[in-house]
Design a protein around this motif. Structure first.
Motif, PDB file in Angstrom:
ATOM      1  N   SER A 277       6.015  35.962  20.797  1.00  0.00           N
ATOM      2  CA  SER A 277       6.322  35.401  22.422  1.00  0.00           C
ATOM      3  C   SER A 277       4.861  35.297  22.835  1.00  0.00           C
ATOM      4  N   SER A 278       4.880  34.605  23.937  1.00  0.00           N
ATOM      5  CA  SER A 278       3.551  34.373  24.567  1.00  0.00           C
ATOM      6  C   SER A 278       2.510  35.402  25.092  1.00  0.00           C
ATOM      7  N   VAL A 279       3.307  36.511  25.109  1.00  0.00           N
ATOM      8  CA  VAL A 279       2.473  37.661  25.741  1.00  0.00           C
ATOM      9  C   VAL A 279       1.767  38.454  24.489  1.00  0.00           C
ATOM     10  N   ASP A 280       2.212  38.076  23.270  1.00  0.00           N
ATOM     11  CA  ASP A 280       1.685  38.953  22.221  1.00  0.00           C
ATOM     12  C   ASP A 280       0.210  39.078  21.790  1.00  0.00           C
ATOM     13  N   ASP A 281      -0.335  37.621  22.413  1.00  0.00           N
ATOM     14  CA  ASP A 281      -2.108  37.758  22.419  1.00  0.00           C
ATOM     15  C   ASP A 281      -2.561  38.407  23.435  1.00  0.00           C
ATOM     16  N   ARG A 282      -2.014  38.907  24.428  1.00  0.00           N
ATOM     17  CA  ARG A 282      -2.635  39.768  25.184  1.00  0.00           C
ATOM     18  C   ARG A 282      -2.514  41.432  24.999  1.00  0.00           C
ATOM     19  N   GLU A 283      -1.649  41.743  24.017  1.00  0.00           N
ATOM     20  CA  GLU A 283      -1.125  43.179  24.093  1.00  0.00           C
ATOM     21  C   GLU A 283      -2.218  43.517  22.894  1.00  0.00           C
ATOM     22  N   ILE A 284      -2.928  44.479  23.064  1.00  0.00           N
ATOM     23  CA  ILE A 284      -3.738  44.900  22.032  1.00  0.00           C
ATOM     24  C   ILE A 284      -3.251  46.278  21.515  1.00  0.00           C
ATOM     25  N   ILE A 285      -3.233  46.187  20.205  1.00  0.00           N
ATOM     26  CA  ILE A 285      -2.625  47.632  19.389  1.00  0.00           C
ATOM     27  C   ILE A 285      -3.883  48.392  18.567  1.00  0.00           C
ATOM     28  N   ASP A 286      -3.855  49.590  18.356  1.00  0.00           N
ATOM     29  CA  ASP A 286      -4.968  50.245  17.621  1.00  0.00           C
ATOM     30  C   ASP A 286      -4.325  50.155  15.948  1.00  0.00           C
ATOM     31  N   VAL A 287      -5.172  49.971  15.177  1.00  0.00           N
ATOM     32  CA  VAL A 287      -4.672  50.133  13.652  1.00  0.00           C
ATOM     33  C   VAL A 287      -5.824  50.916  12.862  1.00  0.00           C
ATOM     34  N   PRO A 288      -5.013  52.326  12.581  1.00  0.00           N
ATOM     35  CA  PRO A 288      -6.151  53.261  12.062  1.00  0.00           C
ATOM     36  C   PRO A 288      -6.376  52.600  10.779  1.00  0.00           C
ATOM     37  N   GLN A 289      -7.721  52.794  10.193  1.00  0.00           N
ATOM     38  CA  GLN A 289      -8.094  52.210   8.813  1.00  0.00           C
ATOM     39  C   GLN A 289      -7.893  53.179   7.709  1.00  0.00           C
ATOM     40  N   VAL A 290      -7.906  52.745   6.543  1.00  0.00           N
ATOM     41  CA  VAL A 290      -7.761  53.550   5.359  1.00  0.00           C
ATOM     42  C   VAL A 290      -9.104  54.359   5.041  1.00  0.00           C
ATOM     43  N   GLY A 291      -8.669  55.763   4.990  1.00  0.00           N
ATOM     44  CA  GLY A 291      -9.990  56.634   4.844  1.00  0.00           C
ATOM     45  C   GLY A 291     -10.670  57.128   6.199  1.00  0.00           C
ATOM     46  N   ASP A 293     -10.132  58.946   9.890  1.00  0.00           N
ATOM     47  CA  ASP A 293      -9.363  59.655  10.614  1.00  0.00           C
ATOM     48  C   ASP A 293      -9.736  59.658  12.183  1.00  0.00           C
ATOM     49  N   LEU A 294     -10.776  59.275  12.506  1.00  0.00           N
ATOM     50  CA  LEU A 294     -11.178  59.426  13.789  1.00  0.00           C
ATOM     51  C   LEU A 294     -10.718  58.217  14.659  1.00  0.00           C
ATOM     52  N   PRO A 295     -10.259  58.436  15.687  1.00  0.00           N
ATOM     53  CA  PRO A 295      -9.464  57.358  16.732  1.00  0.00           C
ATOM     54  C   PRO A 295     -10.662  56.050  16.891  1.00  0.00           C
ATOM     55  N   GLU A 296     -11.912  56.445  17.187  1.00  0.00           N
ATOM     56  CA  GLU A 296     -12.820  55.355  17.390  1.00  0.00           C
ATOM     57  C   GLU A 296     -13.179  54.437  16.071  1.00  0.00           C
ATOM     58  N   HIS A 297     -12.805  54.794  15.060  1.00  0.00           N
ATOM     59  CA  HIS A 297     -12.974  54.095  14.006  1.00  0.00           C
ATOM     60  C   HIS A 297     -11.563  52.827  13.874  1.00  0.00           C
ATOM     61  N   ALA A 298     -10.715  53.138  14.537  1.00  0.00           N
ATOM     62  CA  ALA A 298      -9.495  52.275  14.526  1.00  0.00           C
ATOM     63  C   ALA A 298      -9.975  50.763  14.831  1.00  0.00           C
ATOM     64  N   ASN A 299      -9.395  50.027  14.247  1.00  0.00           N
ATOM     65  CA  ASN A 299      -9.372  48.252  14.649  1.00  0.00           C
ATOM     66  C   ASN A 299      -8.513  48.222  15.736  1.00  0.00           C
ATOM     67  N   HIS A 300      -9.026  47.021  16.525  1.00  0.00           N
ATOM     68  CA  HIS A 300      -8.137  46.915  17.835  1.00  0.00           C
ATOM     69  C   HIS A 300      -7.563  45.407  17.517  1.00  0.00           C
ATOM     70  N   VAL A 301      -6.406  45.256  17.375  1.00  0.00           N
ATOM     71  CA  VAL A 301      -6.005  43.459  17.034  1.00  0.00           C
ATOM     72  C   VAL A 301      -5.001  43.266  17.958  1.00  0.00           C
TER      73      VAL A 301
END
Length: 440
Positions: A277-291, A293-301
């Motif tokens: 949908s047209s709004v998908d680019d504007r919604e950012i989700i947090d993606v935890p990385q392998v290995g 555990d801390l939230p601040e190390h998650a990627n934001h895509v």
């Protein structure tokens, strides 16, 4: 007039048990046949699956534990102990074959015995030499009878002719996959009443009568496999499948976003969609990385990145399904009606994608019929037989197969189902000896 024989019999105490052994979950339903002829589900066991991949057992010990836990949970809830189950199979090279048999009548009336005799001949049938040693016949389904020059007869009894013929739909699965499944269940001290291919069971649970008569394709989307069956004139006339399902989508997400499989499954469930949908680019989700555990190390895509990973795999699944249906002789018979079911079918937007790729009318299938009755046909306000005892959480597409296994036990048609009790050496006493060795 009842059919002369039924191999799918309800136990004397009215208890029926069904076991769905899938790649992502193992589910056991225990139901009781009430005095009014309806089935009431009295026990449900649900367990994460281990040791099963692509619909086939790959780790006997892990699969045994999953099966035993699901069955034990259902038994505790039902307050009943079961000795046997009906079970599904979705992997292991499920395939369809056609066969015709004839029986001379000599100008007399077709009797119950004649129908039983011609169908009993099917138990000795073998598939072609290339596949016979590697396959087990799971179902022998009569899809139509003929009497002399008259064809497409549903019930020939009472008719008079010279020669009775029957067209059979044989469904086979891989020898090793079938034998391993039965052996795993036997290790849980249970017998196998019958094995049913998943899309056939799902179709019996989800299709309304008009769909079965006029032509419809049931697509059962599981975690490890996507299997499908074509129903026409009230019978299952074709089955096939591909070794690809919802787990492959999850794996694609885990690789594409460099996260764990558990986080990938969570992202698919919370944010996944088959359509962008047209709004998908504007919604950012947090993606935890392998290995990490801390939230601040998650990627934001952006969510669009997730959707772009999901879409190609789903399109591939439907394209492969479309090609297999087109290559068979049953693509036209199936008509323009498709019913999607199975756990992987619940992703938002999947119905619309299926309509576009398959060029057919698609609906999402839930268990609505049991023993030939559809919930939509109950005008007196009573619940359908299947939904009695079922919570909303266990009455969705993910539980269509196990509900269909209960439906098979109530089917009045003379479908021949193989007895798999001879697969485990020693029968009951062999299993008793095995239990004593393991527990004493």
């Amino acid at each position: 007039m009842p059919w002369p024989f039924r191999t799918n019999k309800v136990k004397r105490d009215g208890i029926i048990a069904a076991l769905d052994v899938g790649s992502s979950k193992v589910v056991c339903f225990i139901a009781r046949l009430e005095s009014d002829g309806q089935l009431r589900v009295i026990g449900i066991g649900h367990q994460l699956s281990s040791g099963v991949k692509g619909g086939v057992i790959t780790d006997m010990e892990a699969a045994q534990r999953s099966i035993a836990t699901a069955v034990s949970t259902a038994e505790q809830m039902a307050g009943e102990q079961i000795a046997s189950v009906s079970v599904n199979i979705s992997g292991g090279h499920v395939a369809s074959h056609k066969c015709n048999l004839d029986l001379p009548l000599g100008g007399r009336e077709v009797t119950d015995g004649d129908v039983e005799r011609i169908l009993s001949q099917a138990t000795g049938l073998s598939i072609d030499q290339q596949t016979d040693a590697q396959s087990e016949v799971i179902h022998t389904i009569p899809v139509g009878y003929s009497l002399d020059s008259n064809r497409s007869i549903r019930d020939p009894r009472g008719m008079i002719g010279q020669n009775l013929g029957v067209q059979l739909h044989l469904i086979t699965a891989g020898f090793g996959a079938v034998r391993t499944l039965v052996a795993a269940i036997a290790r849980c001290h249970l017998e196998v009443d019958q094995i049913v291919v998943s899309p056939y069971a799902s179709g019996l649970a989800c299709l309304v009568e008009d769909e079965m008569d006029l032509g419809c394709t049931v697509i059962d989307m599981g975690a490890g496999t996507t299997t499908f069956a074509v129903f026409f004139d009230g019978q299952c006339v074709f089955t096939d499948g591909i070794a690809m399902g919802g787990a492959h989508v999850t794996s694609d997400i885990a690789r594409g976003l460099t996260t764990t499989l558990s986080h990938a499954e969570r992202l698919k469930t919370l944010y996944g969609n088959a359509l962008s949908s047209s709004v998908d680019d504007r919604e950012i989700i947090d993606v935890p990385q392998v290995g990490e555990d801390l939230p601040e190390h998650a990627n934001h895509v952006p969510k669009s990145h997730l959707i772009n990973i999901i879409q190609p795999r789903l399109e591939e699944i439907f394209e492969l399904t479309r090609n297999k249906l087109g290559a068979s002789a049953f693509g036209e018979i199936a008509g323009r009606r498709v019913v999607l079911t199975g756990g992987a079918s619940q992703l938002p937007g999947l119905r619309e994608m299926a309509q576009r790729v398959l060029d057919k009318q698609v609906r999402l299938g839930r268990p609505v019929r049991l023993g030939g009755a559809a919930s939509g046909s109950y005008s007196n306000g009573h619940a359908s037989p299947l939904n009695q005892g079922l919570a909303e959480a266990t009455a969705g597409p993910a539980f269509a197969t196990v509900a269909g296994l209960l439906s098979v036990a109530m089917q009045p048609s003379p479908i021949i189902v193989r007895n798999f009790g001879d697969i485990v050496p020693g029968g009951f006493f062999g299993r008793l000896t095995q239990w004593v060795k393991q527990n004493v």
